[in-house]
Design a protein around this motif. Structure first.
Motif, PDB file in Angstrom:
ATOM      1  N   ASP A  67       0.814  -1.222   0.000  1.00  0.00           N
ATOM      2  CA  ASP A  67       0.000   0.000   0.000  1.00  0.00           C
ATOM      3  C   ASP A  67       0.846   1.270   0.000  1.00  0.00           C
ATOM      4  O   ASP A  67       0.323   2.372   0.194  1.00  0.00           O
ATOM      5  CB  ASP A  67      -0.945   0.012   1.205  1.00  0.00           C
ATOM      6  N   GLN A 119      -0.315   4.516  16.958  1.00  0.00           N
ATOM      7  CA  GLN A 119      -0.396   4.523  15.506  1.00  0.00           C
ATOM      8  C   GLN A 119       0.893   4.022  14.871  1.00  0.00           C
ATOM      9  O   GLN A 119       0.868   3.216  13.942  1.00  0.00           O
ATOM     10  CB  GLN A 119      -0.714   5.942  15.002  1.00  0.00           C
ATOM     11  N   ALA A 122       1.414   0.223  15.584  1.00  0.00           N
ATOM     12  CA  ALA A 122       0.511  -0.582  14.753  1.00  0.00           C
ATOM     13  C   ALA A 122       1.008  -0.637  13.310  1.00  0.00           C
ATOM     14  O   ALA A 122       0.960  -1.693  12.655  1.00  0.00           O
ATOM     15  CB  ALA A 122      -0.901   0.003  14.808  1.00  0.00           C
ATOM     16  N   ALA A 123       1.500   0.495  12.811  1.00  0.00           N
ATOM     17  CA  ALA A 123       1.993   0.524  11.432  1.00  0.00           C
ATOM     18  C   ALA A 123       3.241  -0.332  11.280  1.00  0.00           C
ATOM     19  O   ALA A 123       3.414  -1.029  10.271  1.00  0.00           O
ATOM     20  CB  ALA A 123       2.282   1.966  11.015  1.00  0.00           C
ATOM     21  N   ARG A 125       4.049  -3.036  12.982  1.00  0.00           N
ATOM     22  CA  ARG A 125       3.642  -4.444  13.003  1.00  0.00           C
ATOM     23  C   ARG A 125       2.948  -4.834  11.703  1.00  0.00           C
ATOM     24  O   ARG A 125       3.201  -5.909  11.144  1.00  0.00           O
ATOM     25  CB  ARG A 125       2.716  -4.685  14.190  1.00  0.00           C
ATOM     26  N   ARG A 126       2.091  -3.959  11.224  1.00  0.00           N
ATOM     27  CA  ARG A 126       1.323  -4.273  10.010  1.00  0.00           C
ATOM     28  C   ARG A 126       2.233  -4.439   8.803  1.00  0.00           C
ATOM     29  O   ARG A 126       1.947  -5.245   7.905  1.00  0.00           O
ATOM     30  CB  ARG A 126       0.308  -3.148   9.761  1.00  0.00           C
ATOM     31  N   ARG A 127       3.341  -3.712   8.777  1.00  0.00           N
ATOM     32  CA  ARG A 127       4.212  -3.726   7.596  1.00  0.00           C
ATOM     33  C   ARG A 127       5.496  -4.519   7.807  1.00  0.00           C
ATOM     34  O   ARG A 127       6.418  -4.426   7.000  1.00  0.00           O
ATOM     35  CB  ARG A 127       4.527  -2.279   7.189  1.00  0.00           C
TER      36      ARG A 127
END
Length: 384
Positions: A67, A119, A122-123, A125-127
């Motif tokens: 993304d 924020q 979380a980013a 970990r997500r990536r």
């Protein structure tokens, strides 16, 4: 990282930004240079858009997630998710502190009140990233945005010394951005007509050269509309130059409006009472239709006496166009003919048969003095 290596990294980053020709190149050089300097796997540069209340990502480099585009069109985050840029840092600066960088890790808290830790964690970990260092960018004494560098999960976590180094890198980036902004302003002024805000002759020359090269390479249609504003001298002589300037500005607005009807068209003031539209791609008939609309609107202006308009397009039977100079000569000759016969509509080069008078006039060998006005003979009536 040793001091010598860090110094070399700072120099490389500064040189990369100094060599950039566009803001995008400058942003990319900043992010890439910081990523290498901090041995990161990913880096981003973001700007704080105060009026929209958001951080907008300008560039992503390195190992991008699905993304994350290199130059994203719409990747932005509400600034309230990152209060450090508007609240925390502001308070520290107001107290005499410095906008120091800090480190976040994927092991940080992912629950609790909304805030920048939540924020960013979380980013990460997500990536699939293990840590990041965030360095505020300060320009002209105000928060401009941030530099963000991350490492993959499993890589060593950034140390305090890395955050201190990121603060130095952010200062270098800020200096580079300031230089880019100055250069962009200088370029804008160099290619803009001061009175009307339209492009100037220099901008037309550059764009037309590029367009004609495209035409020669792949057949792209290139059309040029040259206009001469009638009655400007009379307005200046009878009502003053301030009123004459107002006429030029009003016609410039009409020209801009008509040019906007053809996507990608450049509207320009060539100088004095001469203007032009440069269209790259649209069919010749579409350009002629817009030129006709331009003549109609110009005739309705409160000041002046309408406009003489000439059109030359590579799509019409005008012979090979191998140079920008020839297309300009054709459009200028068409405009001169429109002026001579007081045409209310545009005159189009190449549309009066095999012995088209405009093409013949344009291709007549010219005296060496001056490109423009070369079509005027000593017995021709003066322009109004």
């Amino acid at each position: 990282m040793g001091e010598d290596r860090r110094l070399r990294a700072v120099v490389t980053l500064a040189q990369g930004m100094a060599a950039a020709h566009t803001p995008r190149e400058s942003w990319g050089a900043a992010a890439l240079g910081a990523c290498h300097a901090l041995t990161g796997s990913f880096a981003a540069l973001s700007v704080w858009e105060r009026e929209l209340g958001r951080l907008r990502v300008l560039v992503n480099v390195g190992d991008r997630a699905p993304d994350e585009a290199e130059f994203p069109d719409g990747e932005a985050y509400p600034v309230h998710q990152f209060p450090e840029i508007t609240e925390f840092l502001h308070e520290r600066w107001a107290g005499g502190g410095e906008p120091n960088a800090w480190v976040e890790t994927a092991d940080g808290p992912a629950a609790g009140p909304a805030g920048y830790c939540h924020q960013r964690v979380a980013a990460l970990r997500r990536r699939g990233r293990g840590c990041c260092v965030v360095a505020p960018i300060v320009l002209h004494g105000r928060a401009w945005g941030e530099l963000y560098v991350a490492r993959r999960a499993g890589a060593p976590v950034f140390a305090r010394s890395d955050a201190d180094f990121a603060t130095v890198l952010a200062s270098v980036v800020a200096a580079g951005i300031a230089q880019t902004e100055r250069l962009e302003e200088a370029r804008r002024l160099a290619y803009t007509d001061a009175l009307t805000g339209l492009a100037n002759r220099r901008a037309v020359d550059v764009r037309l050269d590029e367009a004609v090269e495209r035409h020669r390479t792949d057949g792209t249609v290139v059309s040029l509309v040259v206009c001469d504003l009638n009655g400007l001298k009379r307005v200046n002589d009878t009502r003053g130059h301030a009123v004459g300037d107002r006429l030029l500005e009003r016609f410039g607005s009409v020209l801009s409006l008509c040019g906007a009807m053809l996507p990608g068209t450049l509207a320009a003031r060539l100088g004095g009472d001469e203007f032009c539209l440069l269209a790259i791609g649209p069919a010749a008939d579409e350009v002629v239709r817009i030129a006709d609309e331009l003549c109609r609107r110009a005739a309705e202006l409160e000041l002046g006496e309408g406009v003489a308009c000439g059109v030359a397009s590579t799509e019409d039977p005008i012979g090979p166009v191998r140079s920008a100079r020839r297309l300009f000569r054709l459009a200028d000759a068409a405009q001169y003919r429109a002026k001579a016969v007081r045409a209310a509509k545009p005159v189009v080069a190449g549309r009066e048969g095999p012995d088209d008078p405009v093409v013949r006039l344009a291709d007549t060998p010219a005296p060496p003095a001056g490109e423009r006005r070369r079509f005027r003979g000593r017995h021709d009536p003066p322009r109004s």
